[in-house]
Write an enzyme that holds these catalytic residues in place. Sequence first.
Site, PDB file in Angstrom:
ATOM      1  N   GLU A 209      22.438  29.853 -50.052  1.00  0.00           N
ATOM      2  CA  GLU A 209      22.109  31.190 -49.521  1.00  0.00           C
ATOM      3  C   GLU A 209      23.190  32.201 -49.909  1.00  0.00           C
ATOM      4  O   GLU A 209      23.420  33.189 -49.211  1.00  0.00           O
ATOM      5  CB  GLU A 209      21.938  31.174 -47.993  1.00  0.00           C
TER       6      GLU A 209
ATOM      7  N   CYS B 269      12.394  29.960 -54.653  1.00  0.00           N
ATOM      8  CA  CYS B 269      12.891  29.688 -56.005  1.00  0.00           C
ATOM      9  C   CYS B 269      13.590  30.911 -56.580  1.00  0.00           C
ATOM     10  O   CYS B 269      12.941  31.809 -57.134  1.00  0.00           O
ATOM     11  CB  CYS B 269      11.744  29.277 -56.925  1.00  0.00           C
TER      12      CYS B 269
ATOM     13  N   GLY C 290      39.047   9.135 -35.628  1.00  0.00           N
ATOM     14  CA  GLY C 290      39.819   8.195 -36.430  1.00  0.00           C
ATOM     15  C   GLY C 290      38.934   7.485 -37.439  1.00  0.00           C
ATOM     16  O   GLY C 290      37.995   8.055 -37.988  1.00  0.00           O
TER      17      GLY C 290
ATOM     18  N   SER D  27      15.024  23.262 -52.761  1.00  0.00           N
ATOM     19  CA  SER D  27      14.670  22.426 -51.605  1.00  0.00           C
ATOM     20  C   SER D  27      13.154  22.358 -51.490  1.00  0.00           C
ATOM     21  O   SER D  27      12.473  23.377 -51.488  1.00  0.00           O
ATOM     22  CB  SER D  27      15.264  23.013 -50.326  1.00  0.00           C
TER      23      SER D  27
END
Length: 379
Positions: free
Chosen positions: A362, A123, A338, A157
Amino acid sequence: MQFDLSEEQRAFRDMAQEFARNEMAPFAAEWDAECHFPEETLRKAAALGFGGIYVRDDVGGSALSRLDAAVIFEELAGGCTSTAAYISIHNMASWMIDHFGNDELRRKFLPALTSMEHFASYCLTEPSAGSDAASLKTRAERDGEDYVLNGTKAFISGGGRSDIYVVMCRTGGEGSKGISALVVPKDAPGLSFGKQEKKMGWNSQPTAMVIFENARVPAANLLGKEGDGFKIAMMGLDGGRVNISACSLGGARTALEAARGYMKERKQFGKPLAGFQALQFKLADMATDLEAARLMVQKAAQKLDNDEPDKTAFCAMAKRFATDAGFNICNEALQLHGGYGYLRDFPIERILRDLRVHQILEGTNEVMRIIAARSLLSD
């Protein structure tokens, strides 16, 4: 110089590759579509030693090198880039506790993290503090035997699911020297979470704001000493940048292999796509860029292992080059498919979505250029 993997490295590379092939790749599309966090698969990975790759072995870690980790993350990301990236973040947070925590903290938190009985999050980012991490506002005030935290972390995350949060917070004045690092358990009073974010990719891992409202955390959960937090965060990011670069390699390699196979099978104008020189050149450039990126990532990892003075600059350069190259290789693979490349029946579009964020997290690739330039101009 040594460009070949050792026998031991080849062994765990093969183990990671087999795990990715059998336990991750067959389910990656389902995890993505359902936004499913594959906890049991993660714990299976931890049983192979991937829950604490460069954590010391007295608390259940594998005690491997950063170069070893780069090899492992490339293989895991070949199966599911999003899930491998979460394992990288978990490892980064666990390493911070292992490297900067005292023995009591290490033994309290790490055995459950290395087994992935518990999950960890890192964090740092806040709603108003992204690239300028030193301007973070989350504050921890000392109150007896506790710290009281107030503030919000963004884009975390594992947010809302992780059991442990390694939190950068301000215990002193403005700037980087006023930042400290605390280990915050999920059950801390005053800790809550925002809604789960709806994302372009990385859907096999939860992402949410982490909110502190007079959250109380034991002062004993401090990593290092007060004021060490920014240094701890940046050292963690050096390794995180190598890991996420390795994840880009794995995703790009899977896309390249898919494009190679498709070119051999798909026919246009009476011959396989592989027979057109323009497309051959495109495939050759993709393979060349992948090899170049891998060399940069592994060199940066080795500089981390050797604690060389220019390690931060090399980690930044490798991250910038490898994550850009990884996305571009995947984008070219989609073009070679494609219209089929745009369909979810094929893996390319999912890999493309997962790789895109590697150029942002990061530290954005623009910030990586700043770090590299500062190193070049520092003397």
